[in-house]
Design a protein around this motif. Structure first.
Motif, PDB file in Angstrom:
ATOM      1  N   SER A 283       0.762  -0.883   0.102  1.00 43.65           N
ATOM      2  CA  SER A 283       0.117   0.011   0.111  1.00 43.65           C
ATOM      3  C   SER A 283       0.767   1.344  -0.069  1.00 43.65           C
ATOM      4  N   VAL A 284       0.316   2.327  -1.003  1.00 41.81           N
ATOM      5  CA  VAL A 284       1.173   3.570  -1.001  1.00 41.81           C
ATOM      6  C   VAL A 284       0.529   4.491  -0.360  1.00 41.81           C
ATOM      7  N   ILE A 285       1.317   5.436   0.522  1.00 49.58           N
ATOM      8  CA  ILE A 285       0.429   6.472   1.061  1.00 49.58           C
ATOM      9  C   ILE A 285       1.459   7.745   0.920  1.00 49.58           C
ATOM     10  N   GLY A 286       0.939   8.912   0.525  1.00 48.47           N
ATOM     11  CA  GLY A 286       1.618  10.276   0.531  1.00 48.47           C
ATOM     12  C   GLY A 286       1.291  10.929   1.790  1.00 48.47           C
ATOM     13  N   MET A 287       2.214  11.555   2.518  1.00 45.91           N
ATOM     14  CA  MET A 287       1.815  12.412   3.633  1.00 45.91           C
ATOM     15  C   MET A 287       2.647  13.937   3.389  1.00 45.91           C
ATOM     16  N   GLY A 288       3.032  14.052   2.617  1.00 45.45           N
ATOM     17  CA  GLY A 288       3.488  15.367   2.151  1.00 45.45           C
ATOM     18  C   GLY A 288       4.270  16.155   3.297  1.00 45.45           C
ATOM     19  N   GLU A 289       4.007  17.197   3.750  1.00 44.85           N
ATOM     20  CA  GLU A 289       4.927  17.779   4.984  1.00 44.85           C
ATOM     21  C   GLU A 289       4.334  17.303   6.366  1.00 44.85           C
ATOM     22  N   LYS A 290       3.284  16.444   6.333  1.00 39.91           N
ATOM     23  CA  LYS A 290       2.779  15.931   7.741  1.00 39.91           C
ATOM     24  C   LYS A 290       3.722  14.849   8.204  1.00 39.91           C
ATOM     25  N   GLY A 291       3.769  14.829   9.563  1.00 41.42           N
ATOM     26  CA  GLY A 291       4.399  13.464  10.004  1.00 41.42           C
ATOM     27  C   GLY A 291       5.985  13.808  10.150  1.00 41.42           C
ATOM     28  N   LEU A 292       6.575  15.011  10.391  1.00 41.84           N
ATOM     29  CA  LEU A 292       7.758  15.240  10.360  1.00 41.84           C
ATOM     30  C   LEU A 292       8.511  14.249  11.308  1.00 41.84           C
ATOM     31  N   LEU A 293       9.604  13.817  10.814  1.00 44.90           N
ATOM     32  CA  LEU A 293      10.440  13.094  12.005  1.00 44.90           C
ATOM     33  C   LEU A 293      11.211  13.996  12.701  1.00 44.90           C
ATOM     34  N   VAL A 294      11.514  14.993  12.105  1.00 45.34           N
ATOM     35  CA  VAL A 294      12.327  16.261  12.812  1.00 45.34           C
ATOM     36  C   VAL A 294      11.485  17.490  12.692  1.00 45.34           C
TER      37      VAL A 294
END
Length: 313
Positions: A283-294
């Motif tokens: 499954s492929v999901i695009g989050m863009g700028e959401k869910g930053l690691l830093v």
């Protein structure tokens, strides 16, 4: 009567350190019991009768609901009396047989030590002119203490009061009252239900992370090596699912970054397929700028945020 009360009280006062064994199950049981019987002093045909300590023996068959119990019981009692009444069954001794239906209630029914009370009613056959020739109505009260040795084996110690309507001898009646101290053992049919199987351990997800250059969706050699490891991990799990989630940093327009994150996730999917992972398992999901690691401010080029997370579960 005092002897019976003291015996039951002494048994109840014994120190116990038994643990509750919540393994008792409802079921049919049978048991045997025996002990001592005391008949109250009475008057028969004008003679004062003081029966000696006698004995009792019997058996029972019942159903345990774990708390309430119901049972049918047959018990034989015999007491010597030392009196001579001519050619009659009561000369020298008095015998009686009772057939009773009992209702009992167990306190702490699933524990090891089980106090209980009960009552019963039925028919009594008492010596008179002939052996067991006087048919009476019989009733009793029960106070006892049980020990659940196993889910199927139980030992009991109990005191009882038994009375009957007045038996008849030579056309006259006499009072019949008894106190009985019984020890018994009962065996329940069927085994206890097995304990439920332990819950399966939670499935641990396996996670890999692939990083990208700024504004790029092509895969580096390091990224390809990581994807190959992810494909191998998928194959060892058998049937599993893979989620490839694309991310970007906060530089660039938000709509552009959403599309870029999808391109990165699809690039990882294509590489997984080339390494033998079925496309339908990914499954492929695009989050863009959401869910930053830093966490960064808007417009910051942060390499750790330009990534695809590969989760296998």
């Amino acid at each position: 009567m005092k002897k019976v009360i003291l015996a039951v009280a002494a048994a109840a006062a014994l120190p116990v350190s038994a643990m509750a064994q919540d393994v008792q199950t409802p079921g049919v049981y049978f048991g045997v019991e025996g002990g001592l019987n005391w008949m109250f002093n009475t008057t028969i045909l004008g003679q004062n009768v003081a029966p000696q300590t006698g004995w009792a023996l019997g058996g029972k068959f019942g159903y345990d609901f774990i708390g309430p119990r119901v049972e049918v019981e047959g018990l034989y009692r015999q007491n010597n009396n030392g009196n001579f009444f001519g050619n009659r069954a009561i000369t020298g001794q008095i015998s009686q047989v009772t057939a009773m239906a009992n209702f009992l209630y167990d306190f702490n029914a699933t524990g090891t030590i089980v106090p209980y009370i009960g009552a019963g009613a039925g028919v009594g056959f008492v010596d008179s002119d002939y052996n067991l020739g006087s048919t009476t109505f019989a009733y009793q009260g029960i106070l006892g203490l049980g020990y659940n040795a196993t889910p199927n084996l139980r030992f009991n110690l109990e005191g009882r009061y038994l009375g009957t309507t007045n038996p008849s001898v030579a056309g006259t009646t006499w009072n019949n009252n008894n106190v009985t101290l019984l020890a018994g053992v009962q065996l329940k049919f069927g085994a206890a239900a097995p304990p439920p199987p332990p819950a399966p351990p939670p499935v641990q997800a396996t996670t890999f992370m692939v990083f990208f250059d700024w504004d790029r969706s092509n895969l580096s050699q390091q990224a390809l090596a990581t994807i190959a490891q992810a494909a191998d991990a998928y194959k060892t799990k058998g049937s599993a699912r893979i989620t490839a989630t694309g991310h970007t940093d906060t530089s660039g327009p938000e709509a552009y970054n959403m599309a870029l994150s999808l391109r990165r996730a699809n690039a990882v999917k294509d590489a997984l397929v080339r390494n033998g992972v079925p496309a339908q398992a990914i499954s492929v999901i695009g989050m863009g700028e959401k869910g930053l690691l830093v966490q960064t401010a808007d417009g910051v080029r942060e390499p750790q945020n330009r990534r695809v997370e590969i989760v296998i579960n």
